[in-house]
Design an enzyme around this catalytic site. Structure first.
Site, short mmCIF file in Angstrom:
data_model
loop_
_atom_site.label_atom_id
_atom_site.label_comp_id
_atom_site.label_asym_id
_atom_site.label_seq_id
_atom_site.Cartn_x
_atom_site.Cartn_y
_atom_site.Cartn_z
N ASP A 24 5.98 10.86 4.91
CA ASP A 24 4.88 9.92 4.64
C ASP A 24 3.47 10.44 4.98
O ASP A 24 2.64 9.68 5.50
CB ASP A 24 5.12 8.59 5.37
N LYS A 129 10.31 5.96 -0.93
CA LYS A 129 11.22 5.13 -0.11
C LYS A 129 10.60 3.76 0.14
O LYS A 129 9.44 3.65 0.55
CB LYS A 129 11.55 5.85 1.20
N CYS A 162 8.50 5.51 10.88
CA CYS A 162 9.28 6.13 9.80
C CYS A 162 9.96 7.43 10.22
O CYS A 162 11.06 7.74 9.75
CB CYS A 162 8.41 6.32 8.57
C1 C5J Z 1 5.37 4.89 8.58
C2 C5J Z 1 4.58 2.66 8.98
N1 C5J Z 1 5.34 5.85 7.67
N2 C5J Z 1 4.15 2.95 10.21
N3 C5J Z 1 5.08 3.63 8.18
O1 C5J Z 1 5.60 5.13 9.74
O2 C5J Z 1 4.51 1.54 8.56
#
Ligand code: C5J
Length: 220
Positions: A24, A129, A162
């Site tokens: 991400d 995702k 994540c």
């Molecule tokens: C991730 C989030 N990528 N913190 N998403 O950690 O909402």
């Protein structure tokens, strides 16, 4: 077997059988105006790890090892976004709303792109995702099985959401997981520190952690 100097003890991997999973590293979490900042977070600490993640990526690319990127995002009609997820946060904007970088956390919008310095190269897989974990409702497990890879190095954001969720999912599926300590970041330094400690506690109950330099050295 090659090894990486790691905690809680050295991490061994079969030569040529290691993949990198970058979680991400997208504008929605790292740039002003995205989902992360709309939730009230300071995105600067996340932006600071971009060069370190790039060093890790370059190490895997130079070694000819697989690189997989993920993006957290939803299809435009939000049919893959549970109403409970959309309702959370109570920020000024929520998932699917129009923000400065397009609709928040929606596939195809500028904010959902990976940051330019970490863009996927041709041949690298990008997994979209809908959840926090990269194994939920995605083809990631099938892809790794096809590649014959059982050893994974992780990087990306955020450490405790994540990244940690995905490492736990991978660990339960039998993958040997290592998190690159300085190639991951959180909006909350104490959450990052706690996550690193949790991963390597009890003899590596979720996996290993190591600095990027140690990983890149072992690849070379
Ligand atoms: C991730 C989030 N990528 N913190 N998403 O950690 O909402």
């Amino acid at each position: 077997m090659p090894t990486i100097a790691a905690q809680p003890y050295e991490y061994a991997f079969p030569a040529g059988k290691l993949a990198l999973v970058v979680i991400d590293m997208q504008r929605d979490f790292i740039e002003e105006g995205g989902f992360g900042s709309v939730l009230g977070n300071d995105v600067a600490p996340l932006a600071r790890i971009v060069p370190t993640v790039r060093r890790l990526l370059d190490g895997f690319r130079a070694a000819g090892l697989p690189v997989i990127h993920t993006r957290e995002g939803h299809v435009p009609d939000l049919s893959d976004c549970p109403p409970s997820k959309r309702a959370r946060g109570r920020g000024s904007l929520t998932i699917g709303d129009a923000g400065p970088m397009g609709r928040i956390l929606v596939d195809g919008e500028p904010g959902n792109d990976l940051v330019p310095d970490l863009a996927a190269l041709p041949g690298e897989t990008v997994i979209l995702k809908p959840g926090k974990g990269a194994f939920y409702a995605t083809p990631l497990d099938a892809l790794l099985k096809r590649l014959g890879v059982n050893h994974l190095v992780f990087a990306g954001v955020t450490t405790e959401v994540c990244v940690q969720t995905t490492m736990r999912e991978a660990n339960d599926r039998g993958y040997e997981c290592l998190l690159a300590e300085d190639a991951t970041e959180s909006y909350f330094p104490e959450f990052k520190a706690a996550t690193l400690a949790m991963i390597r506690a009890q003899g590596g109950i979720v996996g290993w952690t190591a600095p990027t330099d140690a990983v890149v050295r072992a690849l070379a």
